[in-house]
Design an enzyme around this catalytic site. Structure first.
Site, PDB file in Angstrom:
ATOM      1  CG  ASP A   1      84.358 -30.194 -33.423  1.00  0.00           C
ATOM      2  OD1 ASP A   1      84.034 -30.305 -32.231  1.00  0.00           O
ATOM      3  OD2 ASP A   1      83.674 -29.580 -34.268  1.00  0.00           O
TER       4      ASP A   1
ATOM      5  CE1 TYR B   1      78.938 -28.997 -37.841  1.00  0.00           C
ATOM      6  CE2 TYR B   1      80.990 -30.133 -37.420  1.00  0.00           C
ATOM      7  CZ  TYR B   1      80.138 -29.084 -37.171  1.00  0.00           C
ATOM      8  OH  TYR B   1      80.502 -28.127 -36.255  1.00  0.00           O
TER       9      TYR B   1
ATOM     10  CG  HIS C   1      75.683 -28.203 -32.981  1.00  0.00           C
ATOM     11  ND1 HIS C   1      75.856 -29.078 -34.037  1.00  0.00           N
ATOM     12  CD2 HIS C   1      76.441 -27.131 -33.271  1.00  0.00           C
ATOM     13  CE1 HIS C   1      76.688 -28.530 -34.915  1.00  0.00           C
ATOM     14  NE2 HIS C   1      77.059 -27.360 -34.481  1.00  0.00           N
TER      15      HIS C   1
ATOM     16  CE  LYS D   1      80.527 -29.390 -32.419  1.00  0.00           C
ATOM     17  NZ  LYS D   1      81.028 -29.729 -33.753  1.00  0.00           N
TER      18      LYS D   1
END
Ligand SMILES: NC(=O)c1ccc[n+]([C@@H]2O[C@H](COP(=O)([O-])OP(=O)(O)OC[C@H]3O[C@@H](n4cnc5c(N)ncnc54)[C@H](OP(=O)(O)O)[C@@H]3O)[C@@H](O)[C@H]2O)c1
Length: 273
Positions: free
Chosen positions: A45, A50, A108, A75
């Site tokens: 994930d 990120y 997200h 996402k």
């Protein structure tokens, strides 16, 4: 090697019930995802936000594991919401990952202040129809956001990835998911460690000869949640996947219900932008 149980999503796609989260794993650190894949994790994930999709892609490419054995989630970030921006952001994510499709693509956050998630979802519908997303989902959607989405689309999200752990059990949202056919995926399943000293958990850990983290993950799995614990520590990466050789009794499951104290460790989806 551990064989992971899978859940079938509302469009027939199968997802490992336990995956590996990579929030705060640095882009240049490919050894962490490599260690997870070696330990037996098959679902990763990540998210554009990120900043580590390229690192995840490198670890996947170097693993030698067949693409169809892997389940990759990413996402679309808040600043890329909207129809055209999402299509662009998706292309950029795929390029960074070095993949030609993702298994799960999530909005997200709903960011109600922007009010663009319906347009974002239309882009995701198109990407799904084009076969570039195997399953489409959302994250951090509250009941009102889910209902509004369903009022405007026949594509029911396969997953809602939400903050969920013993200190924030999200019972009502889980019930709504079950009613709508949406799988519940728990982020911060370990509450980033804050629940691991709770006595109800340490008592069960001693009784089962397991760690507090393993008790919490087992609780999630028995509730039917998908979990994506994160760790950069090799021993914890191995520990968190070693949760399939014991079970909590109904009474033990019930003993953890009392730990729910409405504790959000992350932002409130109604106001976060
Ligand atoms: N959709 C969203 O908005 C959203 C938000 C947050 C997170 N997520 C996803 O959910 C994943 C997991 O959430 P998270 O990273 O916030 O929290 P988490 O998985 O609940 O907890 C991670 C923390 O717990 C520690 N830890 C891991 N295993 C442990 C063990 N066996 N014993 C003791 N401590 C342990 C880790 O330390 P070390 O790493 O130092 O070992 C890290 O500090 C993320 O990586 C991300 O993929 C999604």
């Amino acid at each position: 090697m551990t064989s992971l149980p899978a859940l079938t999503l509302n469009n027939g796609v199968s997802i490992p019930q336990l995956g590996f989260g990579v929030y705060q794993v640095p882009e240049e650190d490919t050894t962490t995802v490599t260690a997870a894949l070696r330990a037996g994790y098959r679902s990763i994930d990540t998210a554009a936000a990120y900043g580590n999709e390229a690192g995840v892609g490198k670890a996947i490419a170097g693993s030698g594991i067949a693409r169809e054995e892997l389940f990759v989630t990413t996402k679309v970030w808040n600043t890329d919401q909207g129809y055209d921006a999402t299509l662009r952001a998706f292309d950029e994510s795929l390029a960074r990952l070095g993949l030609d499709h993702v298994d799960l693509y999530l909005i997200h956050w709903p960011v109600p202040a922007q009010d663009r998630y319906l347009d974002t979802w239309r882009a995701i519908e198109r990407l799904t129809a084009d076969g570039r997303i195997r399953a489409a989902g959302v994250s951090n959607f509250q009941p009102a956001h889910l209902r509004r989405l369903l009022d405007h689309s026949s594509l029911v999200p396969a997953v809602n990835q939400i903050e969920l752990h013993p200190a924030f059990q999200q019972t009502e949202l889980r019930e709504l998911h079950a009613e709508l056919g949406i799988a519940t995926e728990a982020w911060s399943p370990l509450a980033r460690g804050v629940v691991l000293d709770d006595e109800a958990i340490t008592t069960l850990a001693e009784r089962h000869g397991k760690s507090p983290s393993q008790i919490v993950l087992r609780w999630h799995l028995q509730l039917g949640n998908i979990v994506i614990p994160k760790s950069v520590t090799p021993s914890r990466i191995a520990e968190n996947i070693d949760v399939f050789d014991f079970a909590l009794t109904d009474e033990e499951m019930a003993s953890l219900a009392s730990l729910d104290r409405g504790l959000r460790t992350g932002p409130d989806p109604d106001t976060f932008n």
